[in-house]
Design an enzyme around this catalytic site. Structure first.
Site, short mmCIF file in Angstrom:
data_model
loop_
_atom_site.label_atom_id
_atom_site.label_comp_id
_atom_site.label_asym_id
_atom_site.label_seq_id
_atom_site.Cartn_x
_atom_site.Cartn_y
_atom_site.Cartn_z
N LYS A 86 -2.91 2.97 9.83
CA LYS A 86 -1.74 2.07 9.61
C LYS A 86 -1.59 1.17 10.76
O LYS A 86 -1.50 0.00 10.86
CB LYS A 86 -0.29 2.74 9.36
CG LYS A 86 0.74 1.91 9.02
CD LYS A 86 2.20 2.62 9.03
CE LYS A 86 2.55 2.76 10.52
NZ LYS A 86 3.93 3.31 10.43
N ASP A 92 3.33 1.71 5.35
CA ASP A 92 4.32 2.80 5.89
C ASP A 92 5.18 3.17 4.61
O ASP A 92 4.96 2.74 3.59
CB ASP A 92 5.22 1.92 6.95
CG ASP A 92 5.98 0.83 6.61
OD1 ASP A 92 6.04 0.47 5.07
OD2 ASP A 92 6.95 0.27 6.96
#
Length: 216
Positions: A122, A140
């Site tokens: 991420k 997320d």
């Protein structure tokens, strides 16, 4: 229920019209500051990270300057952020690698970014997208929820949602898509109760039943 393919274009066109140039809410003024802020933001709010980096970055905003602080010194600046001890260790180790292997510069490859301590997929996706303009999808909790709830991209893991989004989001919107989805999840399509009556893209969303407006 999966969002109809024909609904994806107007869904993103509407998000774009409302916010033509979406930005991350993390504050930074260099690629390294962005990397440090994203590393610190895991399981923390952008607001909380910004409070800490407003104190840290004027003092130390390069890998060598943060290395000079040491773990304890860095910890003093970021102790208001959750899991700060681990994050201090990771950031110090990351700075050491940047200085020793990359000439103090943040690398542009996913492989090199993901090799940095505390930098997962991420974080690498955020840096590749925000700093280098690559079409990546940093999934997320907000994007994971919005993807599944709207039917835009369903999946049981962040990677599954990321792969669906990379397939389904039209190319014209890909670079900015993760910003729109994060902001939408943060402020409209919220975890406890989505604010469907305020939502500009409710017409194309597969979520049922829509949350009604609260009684006056």
């Amino acid at each position: 229920m999966k969002m109809n393919s024909a609904d994806i274009e107007p869904f993103f066109a509407t998000l774009k019209a409302a916010n033509p140039q979406p930005q991350t809410e993390l504050e930074y003024s260099s690629v390294f500051e962005l990397l440090a802020a994203v590393l610190l933001s895991a399981q923390a709010t952008d607001v909380g990270v910004n409070k800490a980096t407003r104190r840290l970055f004027p003092v130390a905003n390069t890998p060598s300057k943060i290395l000079a602080l040491g773990v304890e010194g860095l910890g003093e600046y970021i102790k208001t952020i959750g899991l700060y001890r681990n994050k201090a260790k990771h950031l110090i180790e990351t700075c050491r690698i940047l200085v020793e292997q990359h000439g103090g510069e943040v690398p542009r490859s996913r492989e090199a970014l993901e090799a940095l301590p505390g930098v997962g997929r991420k974080t690498a996706n955020v840096v590749l997208n925000v700093a280098f303009g690559e079409a990546t999808m940093a999934v997320d909790t907000h994007i994971f929820r919005v993807g599944n709830r709207t039917g835009l991209a369903s999946g049981k893991t962040p990677l599954a949602v990321e792969q669906q989004l990379m397939k389904r989001v039209p190319a014209a919107y890909l670079v900015d898509a993760h910003h729109w989805l994060i902001l939408h999840g943060r402020y409209v399509c919220q975890a406890r109760k989505p604010l469907c009556w305020q939502c500009g893209v409710a017409a194309w969303c597969s979520f049922k039943p829509k949350t009604p407006a609260p009684a006056a």
